[in-house]
Design a protein around this motif. Structure first.
Motif, PDB file in Angstrom:
ATOM      1  N   LEU A 299       3.142  18.978  33.727  1.00  0.00           N
ATOM      2  CA  LEU A 299       2.782  19.305  32.341  1.00  0.00           C
ATOM      3  C   LEU A 299       3.880  20.096  31.632  1.00  0.00           C
ATOM      4  O   LEU A 299       4.153  19.890  30.453  1.00  0.00           O
ATOM      5  N   HIS A 300       4.509  21.000  32.376  1.00  0.00           N
ATOM      6  CA  HIS A 300       5.554  21.855  31.774  1.00  0.00           C
ATOM      7  C   HIS A 300       6.729  21.025  31.261  1.00  0.00           C
ATOM      8  O   HIS A 300       7.454  21.473  30.354  1.00  0.00           O
ATOM      9  N   ASN A 301       6.889  19.825  31.805  1.00  0.00           N
ATOM     10  CA  ASN A 301       8.009  18.990  31.358  1.00  0.00           C
ATOM     11  C   ASN A 301       7.829  18.461  29.941  1.00  0.00           C
ATOM     12  O   ASN A 301       8.749  17.864  29.384  1.00  0.00           O
TER      13      ASN A 301
ATOM     14  N   ILE B 111       7.636  20.480  27.524  1.00  0.00           N
ATOM     15  CA  ILE B 111       8.450  21.391  26.710  1.00  0.00           C
ATOM     16  C   ILE B 111       9.791  21.716  27.351  1.00  0.00           C
ATOM     17  O   ILE B 111      10.636  22.358  26.739  1.00  0.00           O
ATOM     18  N   ASP B 112       9.973  21.266  28.579  1.00  0.00           N
ATOM     19  CA  ASP B 112      11.159  21.641  29.330  1.00  0.00           C
ATOM     20  C   ASP B 112      11.334  20.557  30.392  1.00  0.00           C
ATOM     21  O   ASP B 112      10.470  19.702  30.533  1.00  0.00           O
ATOM     22  N   ASP B 113      12.409  20.580  31.141  1.00  0.00           N
ATOM     23  CA  ASP B 113      12.522  19.541  32.164  1.00  0.00           C
ATOM     24  C   ASP B 113      12.710  20.138  33.552  1.00  0.00           C
ATOM     25  O   ASP B 113      13.364  19.545  34.402  1.00  0.00           O
ATOM     26  N   ASN B 114      12.106  21.308  33.751  1.00  0.00           N
ATOM     27  CA  ASN B 114      12.354  21.977  35.028  1.00  0.00           C
ATOM     28  C   ASN B 114      11.075  22.493  35.692  1.00  0.00           C
ATOM     29  O   ASN B 114      11.120  23.471  36.442  1.00  0.00           O
ATOM     30  N   ALA B 115       9.957  21.829  35.436  1.00  0.00           N
ATOM     31  CA  ALA B 115       8.679  22.279  36.022  1.00  0.00           C
ATOM     32  C   ALA B 115       8.759  22.353  37.536  1.00  0.00           C
ATOM     33  O   ALA B 115       8.240  23.299  38.146  1.00  0.00           O
TER      34      ALA B 115
ATOM     35  N   ALA C 135      11.084  23.203  39.432  1.00  0.00           N
ATOM     36  CA  ALA C 135      11.756  24.432  39.869  1.00  0.00           C
ATOM     37  C   ALA C 135      10.861  25.657  39.662  1.00  0.00           C
ATOM     38  O   ALA C 135      10.840  26.571  40.483  1.00  0.00           O
ATOM     39  N   HIS C 136      10.104  25.676  38.557  1.00  0.00           N
ATOM     40  CA  HIS C 136       9.153  26.777  38.330  1.00  0.00           C
ATOM     41  C   HIS C 136       8.102  26.794  39.442  1.00  0.00           C
ATOM     42  O   HIS C 136       7.776  27.849  39.990  1.00  0.00           O
ATOM     43  N   VAL C 137       7.544  25.627  39.746  1.00  0.00           N
ATOM     44  CA  VAL C 137       6.466  25.559  40.737  1.00  0.00           C
ATOM     45  C   VAL C 137       7.003  25.944  42.120  1.00  0.00           C
ATOM     46  O   VAL C 137       6.385  26.724  42.852  1.00  0.00           O
TER      47      VAL C 137
END
Ligand code: ZN
Length: 137
Positions: free
Chosen positions: A78-80, A82-86, A88-90
């Motif tokens: 889902l975070h992708n 607004i961004d393309d690095n979900a 890495a966050h997870v």
């Protein structure tokens, strides 16, 4: 209580990359003058992590391969939106970005096969930081 703080600056060149920071940590612990206490190793980033393990090339590739498998960049995160690095966050949320090691007799306590690694998961980045705080007497 003695408090010694240093910031290690790193540059990464790959999307997923492991950087061994053991030597720098040991130098910082040595220069801190702390004989007995703790060493906090913290990466103030939401898309990186700190891990301990053996510095063996095959193993480092195994770890990176498993990271890609468990946290695939091209999954429908889902975070992708607004961004393309979900991924890495997870991964950072699960692995953690802080480790604490004991300092005993002026030495960082770690096993023979335990080096300290900064794990880049959203590189390349021109500037990453690892904050090292040595606390003790
Ligand atoms: Zn993001």
């Amino acid at each position: 209580v003695r408090v010694h703080v240093r910031v290690l600056e790193l540059r990464t060149s790959e999307r997923f990359q492991i950087v061994d920071i053991t030597r720098e940590l040991e130098r910082i612990v040595e220069e801190s003058g702390v004989k007995n206490g703790i060493c906090v190793i913290h990466a103030p980033h939401a898309t990186a992590a700190i891990v301990l393990n053996e510095h063996e090339q095959g193993l480092l590739r195994d770890i990176l391969g498993k990271l890609r498998e468990l946290f695939p960049p091209d999954a429908e995160w889902l975070h992708n939106r607004i961004d393309d690095n979900a991924h890495a966050h997870v991964a950072s949320a699960f692995i953690g970005s802080t480790r604490v090691l004991p300092v005993v007799n002026s030495r960082l306590v770690r096993g023979t096969w335990q080096n300290v690694f900064f794990v880049e998961m959203d590189g390349p980045r021109s500037r990453r930081e690892v904050l090292i705080e040595v606390l003790g007497e």
